[in-house]
Every structure is written in C-alpha cells, then in structure tokens.
Design an enzyme around this catalytic site. Structure first.
Site, PDB file in Angstrom:
ATOM      1  N   LYS A 314       0.346 127.362 -28.703  1.00 44.07           N
ATOM      2  CA  LYS A 314      -0.140 126.491 -27.621  1.00 44.07           C
ATOM      3  C   LYS A 314       1.018 126.072 -26.714  1.00 44.07           C
ATOM      4  O   LYS A 314       0.822 125.788 -25.536  1.00 44.07           O
ATOM      5  CB  LYS A 314      -0.833 125.262 -28.197  1.00 44.07           C
ATOM      6  CG  LYS A 314      -2.179 125.575 -28.850  1.00 44.07           C
ATOM      7  CD  LYS A 314      -3.287 125.794 -27.824  1.00 44.07           C
ATOM      8  CE  LYS A 314      -4.574 126.317 -28.478  1.00 44.07           C
ATOM      9  NZ  LYS A 314      -5.560 126.792 -27.499  1.00 44.07           N
ATOM     10  N   GLU A 322      -0.340 130.489 -14.875  1.00 38.64           N
ATOM     11  CA  GLU A 322      -1.671 130.260 -14.279  1.00 38.64           C
ATOM     12  C   GLU A 322      -2.337 128.983 -14.779  1.00 38.64           C
ATOM     13  O   GLU A 322      -3.396 128.609 -14.300  1.00 38.64           O
ATOM     14  CB  GLU A 322      -2.582 131.471 -14.527  1.00 38.64           C
ATOM     15  CG  GLU A 322      -2.903 131.765 -15.986  1.00 38.64           C
ATOM     16  CD  GLU A 322      -1.892 132.665 -16.681  1.00 38.64           C
ATOM     17  OE1 GLU A 322      -0.755 132.772 -16.179  1.00 38.64           O
ATOM     18  OE2 GLU A 322      -2.222 133.243 -17.730  1.00 38.64           O
TER      19      GLU A 322
END
Ligand code: SF4
Ligand code: SF4
Ligand code: SF4
Ligand code: SF4
Lengths: 554, 286
Positions: A314, A322
């Site tokens: 993560k 993005e």
C-alpha cells in the site's frame, strides 16, 4: 641475552646451559680471557646465522616457510550458516537473499542483521514467484511487488517495512495540517497480538481510541470504502457480464496492489481484465479530500490523509503517480489521495512509543460520514472475502433480489490457494468464479485466461497467502507465518460479518447517502473521475520467464 | 591446480549477499557510513573486502540498463602485490589465492601502489594498522570449499573451479551468445587473474580498468624488488667481511707489536713464542 659477558661462570656451569661455553670452561686453566673470546665468537656466529636465515626466508629461498615464518593469514575469523559449510563445490539449496532496491518504498533491509538464511528468497521465489521468475540480466529495475512477505519470513527482522512513523508524528504536530486517518479491515484483528492479546482478537474500538490519543483529527474506516469498492466493482462486473461495457471477461480484482503490480510486470496483456475500480484505500483517500473536505469546509491542501494498512505494498500504491484523483478534481494535481501509509506493525510501534496502555483503552467509535460498514466490507481482508462481498451485491443487481442462499459462500472460504465455484443467478445463468491467494497460485489461472481456456466471470487475486489478514505489514506473530495465525484472524473477520446487521454493501446507509448526495450513480461520471484508475505496463522493465502451463500445481 | 572464479556479470541482481557473506566469514565490520558495500557509491575499504557496485548506463541506443559489479581482489597469477612486498606479507598459494600475513607486514604500503586494481587497503582508523584485502577465503579453499561469497550467491553469478576449465567455459559462453562482450576480463590482464569476468556491457563502462597491461606486472618491478633481500644478504656479507678484515688487521697489528716487543727484549727469539709469555704480554697491552 642469556650471557653476560663480564660475569663469571658459576651460574652458567650450574645451569648446565650452553655447550660451547661449558667446554671452554672445562678447559680450566685456559683462563678468563679464553672464555670471553669464545662466547663472543659464538654470539657472532649465531648473529650471522640469524642474518643469513632471515635473508633466505625473506628472499623466498624455500616456500615451506609459508607456514613457518607467518602462521596467521588474514581472514576467516567469523562464521557462515551451516548450509554453506559443506566441502566441495555443490550448490547450496536454500541460499542468498532477495535484492532490495534502496528506493523501494515498501521494504528495506538492515544488512548488519542479515544472516543469509535464505528465507526471503524462499518466500519471494516460491510463494510469490517474483524472484527467479524473470530472466537475467536485469533491465532497469529490481523487480519487487512490494508484498512484504519477506518481512514476515526474515527470522532476524533484517527486512522490515520502511518505517514512516515519524512522518505521522510530524503531521500531527503541524498545526496547519488536519490529519485524517483510515484503518483497513484487517488491522483490527491483528494489532492486539502486539500487546499480548490472543491471535485474531478484534480490537477495533481500542485501535480507534489509540489513534485518538495519539492525536489524529478524524478517524474513518476503510471498511466503508470496501463497500464503496463493491458498488463500483460489482457494477462494473455486471456491466461486463451483460455486455454493457466491452471490456473482457473474466474481470480480475484490483484492490491488492501487490497483485496489480505483479500483473503489470508478468501479465501486462491481461491488464484490460483488471477492474478499473480503485482499491478501498485510495477510494477513501479520494473521498476524504473531496466529499469530506467539502462537507466540513476544510481546504483539501491542509488535509494530511493517512492509512493504517496490513500491507507494505500500500506504501507503493499510495505513491503511484495516478493516485491524485482528488487533486485533479480540486484543480491541484500535487494533492495526493493518500499522503502516508503506515503498516499495522508501525502503528503498534507508535502506540508503544507513546506509551499507551493499549488493551485497557476504553473503546471508541469511528467518526461518522465515511465509516459505516456492512459485513461484506468487513470480510475484505480475507482471501475470498472480496469475491463473497461482490457476489452478494452483483447477485442483487442481476437478479433483483437479496442473495439469501449466497450469504455464506463456503466454496470461496478457507486457506486453499485456488478456490472455484459456480453460482446460478436468476436472469443470467451460471456465473463462474475463482479465488487465488499467494501469487504462485495465480499462474495456472492466468495462463488459462491468456490462452482462452478459462471461462470464469470474476477472479479475485490477493498476493499474500490467506489475504490481507496475513499481509506483509501485519504483526509477526509466527515466523514464518502459520496457517493457525491466518485462520484465527480469518475467523475473527467472519464472525464480525455474521454479527453485523447489514451484510450487503448496497444497504450501507452512508453508502446510500454518498451516492445520493455526492457521487450520483455507481460507475457514473463522478465515480469515474474519483474512484477508477488505469494501469501501467511494467513488462519492459523485466524479462518474464515463460511459464509452463500446469507445471505449477499438481 | 590453480583455482579460480568465473563471474558472469549478466546474472548479478545486486542483492549484496556476497558482501554480507564476506563480512560474516571474515568478521569484518560494517562501515557503510564511510564506505558503502553496495549501491552506486560502493567502494572497497579496509573492512570491505568485496563490494557490489551499481551502474546505471545506456546500452547501445538509449535504453537504460542497470548492472551490478562485484569487486574484490582478482588474485593475479603473477601478483604485483606479492613482488612488491619484501616482507613476504603477500604470498601466492598453490590454490591460486593471494593471501596476506599481517604478522609479516611492516606497513610500507608498497602493495597498495603496486596493485593495478587498487585492491589492498590500509586500516587508517586503527592504532596498529595493517593492510587488508580479500584472501579468497583461503581457510575454506584449503578444505575444498568455495569462497564464502561464491557459496551464498542466489543467482549463481560466480562459479568456482579450476581456472583453466573456467577459462574454457567462459570462452564457450561468449562465443555462443551474441549478447556477451567478446572479452574475458582477467584472461590476460596483468598477466592473467584467478578471478575472471564476462559481461554483456563493455567493461570500461562498468568500472573496470581496461588499461591494465597484459604482461605480468611484476616483471617490471620484480627484478628490483627481488633484489631487496639479496641486497640485504650482500650487505650482511660485506659487513661481515669488513669485520673479519678489521679483526685480522688488529690481530696482525697486535702480533707485529708483540714481535717488535720480543725483538727488543729477547733478541730475535721469534721462533720461540710461547703462550704464557704471550698472555702476559697481552694482559700488559690491555
Ligand atoms: S516484498 Fe514481496 S516481491 Fe518484494 S522482495 Fe519481498 S517477497 Fe519479494
Ligand atoms: S530472510 Fe532476512 S536474514 Fe534471511 S537472508 Fe533474507 S534478509 Fe537475510
Ligand atoms: S588484484 Fe592486486 S591485491 Fe589482488 S593479487 Fe592482484 S595485485 Fe595483488
Ligand atoms: S550474491 Fe550474487 S547476485 Fe547477489 S550481489 Fe553478490 S554476486 Fe550479485
């Protein structure tokens, strides 16, 4: 020297020392003069001999002196693990260690703690099939999907998550920042282990209380955005099945950043199969800096968005370029959906450092607005959980009725690496699904999708065996991780699901509200702007090994 | 019988395991704050007998590639360090390893100047410094084990064996695979080295000294350095000779003094020297 030239012979004769001297002395009447000359002569002789000897030795007159002149060649004062100590030039079975790029955002290694046990190579190459799964030479990357499983296998803790705890503390201390935190579904069933609680204990309320004491401003639950993900991903699946959108089947899940990166590296041709829905973490990140910011009238620039995750990947996902959908929406692309990811272990470290009596903290509730969750959202952290949650809502969307018979979808539960099921859904017919955890299990499925012989509609992938509950950022309650630990955490999440009054994502009140008040329709225009993404072909950074189909699994 | 190691640089993934193995087996300290043992700034140091250096370079066109180069003593066939060292602290063994005996070292650091690959390092941080370098894990070599770094490499970058057969293998590899640079580094450099390298990018781009002469370097210096001990020996002989000459001269002087004394006191009785008289005379002289 032993000889004192000026001294007389009493001690020498008594000691029975040196032959030449004694012989000289025994001559008796030759007198002192003669003795002295003789000693001197001997010494001269000895000195000359020594000089010659040294000269011969130094000039390399004979090679035998290698052991005589100098006994201790340098090196060899330490040790190596025993697997490396056999005679002969045979290959060692378990050897070496994984390569880690110093810029890796997820994992790092303290070389001084590494004992070359080879465990990280075992897990990376055999469980995650990353290392040794590409041809050499390297191109311009040290391939790593950031899953962090190696941090769970490393016996000495040499490999660990990149520790970012100081960044959270700095943000909390900054009066200009509004710190909003979210916690993943799986952290609550593992965090307690760091404080002596039985494996799998659900410490949801204490976790919130601890974060509150540490000083964050708002605490939301990623379980909420798991439901949000189901709304988007489930709707997308239905559209793929009904042919409303032209993207191919099967649809592959996209909430596991380790799996996504793996797909981008090794199966870039299957990227169109990946659901365009973002992961729960990045969805909530986007909602915090748009919906929440608007609602509470806070400048999104001043929000510092933190996620507590069971996962090292993560950290990588958060910095994907993005992942600034909220920034684009707010007209400032430098605003990130997520500013910081801490793993469960880092949170535990922080709580210990702050000195909180974790187990005795009075439990607290999450802040409302982005925290309500259904049982479907709760089981997101389990292998098969995303599938089960998606099926519940997709069934509703396709059949127009509640999926009573599918509420406990047994075939996709459990720790098997690959699970498959066929569901009969009214108006549609048979829907085939598969669930994969542990990336080594993915090849068989992916190769079949690749060659067109796989007829699934929806396949869930999680990089870590057992799912996020055994993610690379979770407490090291067994090293290497054991199925006993995995099962205990899994059961804990399933019982949370069973206890919840709402078990379907689309029945979550806050979800209904957010669509009504802000987002509009699932897969609509605004959801596409904020909650969907695209992927990057990473295959040019490595040379994937050609897999022999079917050779992976018995 | 000389052993060697063939390093195939195309296989190295830069894990640094070899540097860890080296430190573990040789009990060397971590000095990454002053000399990193891996990464783009990796450099050999007194405590870093081997390092893995990262190079980001452009191959042919504009495609960037990363390469990792393991660096350590190359264990020259005719090592300059050995011939430079008059204290015989460096010695080339039959197994091929160039070993170092710190007890012999006088700290002159000629070896550091002599080595064409800048391998020997000096312990500048230590009160009683000596020189250090990779000794090819001689303790393991003697027992038929491969060097520590070789044994731990997860990618099999290094192959340990007879130098001659490794050389054959290297030649075959680069002949049959167009990706390789058609050169075996260490085949002839400095007269040949026990560690030899093959690569798919030009050696000069990844930190190798490609200006090393092919002729064994010691042939330049060895004559002079070899002379050092002989010079010492000659010096000893000369001094000894001087001593004897002086001694002889003194004796003659003494004897002639005696003679003249006798001549003046005993009227030419030169054939009748007797020891007691001599003794008395000597004592008087003293
Ligand atoms: S994080 Fe995962 S992919 Fe990366 S080195 Fe560790 S096990 Fe391998
Ligand atoms: S698991 Fe840890 S100790 Fe073992 S080789 Fe890997 S990094 Fe080193
Ligand atoms: S590389 Fe340098 S230190 Fe090593 S053997 Fe050759 S000359 Fe000696
Ligand atoms: S152990 Fe092998 S792969 Fe790792 S850095 Fe050393 S030579 Fe390269």
């Amino acid at each position: 020297m032993v000889f004192e030239l000026g001294e007389e012979n009493s001690d020498l004769s008594g000691a029975g020392g040196c032959e030449p001297c004694q012989v000289d002395e025994s001559e008796g009447d030759s007198g002192a003069e003669s003795v002295e000359v003789s000693r001197r002569g001997f010494l001269k002789l000895a000195g000359f001999g020594a000089a010659v000897g040294a000269t011969v030795g130094v000039s390399g007159g004979c090679d035998a002196d290698l052991g005589l002149v100098a006994k201790n060649p340098s090196g060899g004062g330490g040790w190596l693990p025993d697997q490396y100590n056999a005679s002969g030039n045979f290959p060692v079975q378990v050897r070496g260690r994984v390569p880690i790029d110093p810029t890796n955002p997820s994992i790092k290694r303290d070389d001084q703690k590494c004992i070359l046990c080879g465990q990280c190579v075992e897990v990376c190459s055999k469980v995650e099939t990353v290392m040794h799964n590409y041809e050499l030479p390297l191109i311009d990357d040290i391939p790593c999907v950031c899953c962090g499983q190696c941090t769970l296998w490393c016996p000495t803790g040499a490999i660990s998550e990149v520790d970012d705890t100081h960044l959270l503390m700095r943000a909390i201390e900054d009066p200009n920042l509004h710190v909003v935190i979210q916690t993943a579904p799986s952290t609550r069933v593992a965090l307690g282990e760091e404080f002596g609680l039985p494996v799998g204990t659900n410490v949801e309320g204490c976790q919130v209380a601890a974060l509150n004491r540490i000083g964050v401003d708002k605490i939301f639950d990623t379980n909420f955005s798991a439901d949000l993900t189901i709304m988007e991903e489930g709707t997308e699946l239905v559209k793929r099945i009904t042919g409303e959108i032209k993207t191919p089947l099967p649809q592959l899940t996209s909430c596991c950043p380790g799996w996504v990166k793996f797909c981008e590296y090794f199966y870039p041709d299957l990227i169109p199969h990946l659901s365009s829905a973002k992961s729960p973490m990045t969805m909530l990140g986007a909602m915090i800096k748009t919906y929440y910011a608007e609602k509470s009238n806070i400048d999104p620039k001043k929000i510092f968005s933190v996620a507590i995750m069971p996962c090292t990947a993560k950290k990588f996902e958060a910095i994907r370029p993005e992942m600034n959908h909220s920034g684009i929406k707010n007209g400032d692309p430098t605003i990130r959906d997520i500013d910081l990811v801490l793993t469960t272990r880092e949170l535990a470290k922080l709580i210990k450092r702050v000195g909180l009596d974790f187990v005795n903290l009075p439990p607290m509730k999450y802040d409302s607005l982005l925290s309500e969750y259904s049982g479907a959202g709760a089981i997101f952290g389990v292998t098969g959980g995303v599938m089960e949650a998606a099926v519940r809502t997709a069934y509703h969307l396709l059949a127009g009725e509640p999926p009573k018979s599918l509420l406990n979808l047994e075939p996709v539960r459990g720790l098997a690496g690959v699970k498959e099921a066929k569901l009969n859904i009214p108006n549609v017919g048979d829907v085939k699904i598969a669930v994969v955890s542990g990336l080594h299990n993915s090849h068989k499925i992916l190769e079949r999708i690749r060659n067109g012989s796989g007829d699934w509609h929806f396949v869930e992938f999680m990089a870590c065996p057992g799912g996020c509950i055994s993610g690379g950022g979770q407490p090291r309650s067994a090293v290497p991780p054991s199925d006993a630990v995995r099962s205990a955490r899994i059961n804990s999440l399933y019982s949370a699901d069973e206890k919840s009054t709402i078990r379907l994502s689309h029945e979550n009140h806050e979800i209904k509200t957010i669509y009504k008040d802000y987002l509009g329709k699932p897969n609509g225009e605004l959801p596409h702007e904020l909650l969907h993404t695209h992927y990057t072909d990473r295959s040019k950074h490595l040379t994937a090994k050609i897999k022999k189909t079917g050779s992976e699994e018995k | 019988m000389s052993k060697g190691v063939l390093v195939n640089l195309t296989k190295c993934i830069g894990c640094g395991g070899c540097t860890v193995a080296c430190k573990m087996y040789n009990d060397n300290k971590w000095v990454d704050d002053r000399s990193p043992s891996s990464g783009e700034n990796a450099q050999l140091a007194d405590e870093n007998w081997t390092v893995v250096k990262q190079f980001k370079l452009f191959k042919n066109d504009d495609t960037q590639v990363w390469r990792f180069v393991k660096h350590q003593c190359l264990h020259c066939q005719s090592p300059s360090c050995v011939s430079a060292c008059f204290a015989r602290a460096f010695q080339k063994t039959d197994e091929g390893a160039v070993v170092y005996f710190p007890d012999n070292c006088v700290g002159c650091r000629y070896c550091m100047i002599a080595c064409p690959f800048k391998v020997p390092k000096f312990e500048w941080q230590t009160p009683i410094p000596v020189v250090t370098k990779c000794v090819m894990c001689y303790g393991r070599l003697k027992d038929g084990k491969s060097p520590a770094c070789v044994s731990v490499c997860p990618e099999g970058v290094m192959k340990f064996g007879e130098r001659e057969s490794l050389l054959r293998e290297a030649k075959e590899t680069i002949a049959n695979d167009s990706r390789y640079v058609k050169h075996i580094y260490g085949e002839e450099e400095a007269g040949g080295t026990s560690w030899i390298y093959i690569s798919d990018v030009p050696f000069e781009k990844i930190g190798f000294n490609t200006n090393v002469v092919k002729k064994p370097l010691p042939s330049y210096t060895s004559f002079y350095m070899k002379c050092t001990p002989i010079f010492g020996a000659i010096w000893v002989i000369i001094l000894t000779a001087f001593y004897f000459i002086t001694k002889r001269r003194n004796t003659i002087k003494k004897q002639s003094a005696e003679l003249s004394y006798k001549k003046t006191t005993e009227n030419n009785s030169d054939q009748n020297q007797n020891l007691p008289e001599n003794k008395i005379v000597d004592k008087k002289i003293e």
